[in-house]
Design an enzyme around this catalytic site. Sequence first.
Site, PDB file in Angstrom:
ATOM      1  N   ALA A   1      -0.405  -3.141  13.584  1.00 45.61           N
ATOM      2  CA  ALA A   1       0.004  -1.799  13.174  1.00 45.61           C
ATOM      3  C   ALA A   1       0.950  -1.176  14.193  1.00 45.61           C
ATOM      4  O   ALA A   1       0.791  -1.346  15.400  1.00 45.61           O
ATOM      5  CB  ALA A   1      -1.230  -0.926  12.993  1.00 45.61           C
TER       6      ALA A   1
ATOM      7  N   ARG B   1      -0.883 -14.219  20.200  1.00 42.05           N
ATOM      8  CA  ARG B   1      -1.689 -15.443  20.194  1.00 42.05           C
ATOM      9  C   ARG B   1      -1.578 -16.107  18.830  1.00 42.05           C
ATOM     10  O   ARG B   1      -1.069 -15.529  17.888  1.00 42.05           O
ATOM     11  CB  ARG B   1      -3.152 -15.124  20.501  1.00 42.05           C
ATOM     12  CG  ARG B   1      -3.808 -14.238  19.453  1.00 42.05           C
ATOM     13  CD  ARG B   1      -5.256 -13.926  19.794  1.00 42.05           C
ATOM     14  NE  ARG B   1      -5.877 -13.024  18.852  1.00 42.05           N
ATOM     15  CZ  ARG B   1      -6.399 -13.371  17.684  1.00 42.05           C
ATOM     16  NH1 ARG B   1      -6.368 -14.620  17.264  1.00 42.05           N
ATOM     17  NH2 ARG B   1      -6.965 -12.470  16.904  1.00 42.05           N
TER      18      ARG B   1
ATOM     19  N   HIS C   1      22.984   0.793  11.310  1.00 43.15           N
ATOM     20  CA  HIS C   1      24.239   1.519  11.526  1.00 43.15           C
ATOM     21  C   HIS C   1      24.973   0.893  12.700  1.00 43.15           C
ATOM     22  O   HIS C   1      24.367   0.238  13.553  1.00 43.15           O
ATOM     23  CB  HIS C   1      23.959   2.991  11.824  1.00 43.15           C
ATOM     24  CG  HIS C   1      23.262   3.694  10.704  1.00 43.15           C
ATOM     25  ND1 HIS C   1      23.899   4.096   9.566  1.00 43.15           N
ATOM     26  CD2 HIS C   1      21.969   4.039  10.545  1.00 43.15           C
ATOM     27  CE1 HIS C   1      23.032   4.675   8.750  1.00 43.15           C
ATOM     28  NE2 HIS C   1      21.845   4.644   9.323  1.00 43.15           N
TER      29      HIS C   1
ATOM     30  N   ASN D   1       0.829  -1.192   0.000  1.00 41.49           N
ATOM     31  CA  ASN D   1       0.000   0.000   0.000  1.00 41.49           C
ATOM     32  C   ASN D   1       0.872   1.255   0.000  1.00 41.49           C
ATOM     33  O   ASN D   1       2.101   1.178  -0.106  1.00 41.49           O
ATOM     34  CB  ASN D   1      -0.968  -0.052   1.191  1.00 41.49           C
ATOM     35  CG  ASN D   1      -2.319   0.523   0.853  1.00 41.49           C
ATOM     36  OD1 ASN D   1      -2.423   1.544   0.189  1.00 41.49           O
ATOM     37  ND2 ASN D   1      -3.362  -0.126   1.334  1.00 41.49           N
TER      38      ASN D   1
ATOM     39  N   LYS E   1       6.015  -8.795  19.740  1.00 39.31           N
ATOM     40  CA  LYS E   1       5.970 -10.083  20.441  1.00 39.31           C
ATOM     41  C   LYS E   1       4.711 -10.830  20.035  1.00 39.31           C
ATOM     42  O   LYS E   1       3.683 -10.222  19.721  1.00 39.31           O
ATOM     43  CB  LYS E   1       5.966  -9.868  21.955  1.00 39.31           C
ATOM     44  CG  LYS E   1       7.257  -9.267  22.461  1.00 39.31           C
ATOM     45  CD  LYS E   1       7.234  -9.089  23.956  1.00 39.31           C
ATOM     46  CE  LYS E   1       8.564  -8.487  24.358  1.00 39.31           C
ATOM     47  NZ  LYS E   1       8.617  -8.055  25.711  1.00 39.31           N
TER      48      LYS E   1
END
Length: 197
Positions: A159, A182, A114, A84, A179
């Site tokens: 998101a 589920r 870096h 998108n 993380k």
Amino acid sequence: MNPIDIIRRPAAYASGYENLPQEAQLKAKQLCWEYNKTGPMEADKRQKILKQLFGTYSPMVGIEPDFHCDYGFNIHFHGFAVLNYNCVILDTSPVNIGAGAFIAPGVCIACSGHAVDAQQRSQGIGTSAPITLEDNVWIGANSTVCGGVTIGAGSVIGAGSVVTHDIPAGVVAAGVPCKVIRKVTEIDKIPEGKILF
């Protein structure tokens, strides 16, 4: 081994900015600029540009402008994919994007980094590691995927996440750092009666 050969390898590396293949970057920047100036009705022109830009391209790949990348030749699409608006891929190492990938607006896929040491960083020392999105991965808006990461098949990244480590297949993961929350289950299916068209 020349810099292009090193960049194409599926292995982590460190380099100095003065050794980067600038001609290859200029080619990618030009093609991205041309692509981003195309109109929504210029599908054939867009496809022609993407075919020149990417290392592996499928005509089933749809990319909304603006799109930017470092080299292009290091980006490999393995089937249908949607990127998108305003996506960036820093492909200083190979980026493999599996079939069925959905990449939301504002996503950054960044192989490059870096040096953590301030003196090395000020000297232009950088790092890079490959990224793999397996089949049917969905990355939510404004997420960042860092170098060296593999996201397993069928997983969803929420998101705004920052993915710094591998994510297994078939899970919902989110956060900073990202993380696993589920597993994806049958409960996640939208009932047929709720699909309106």
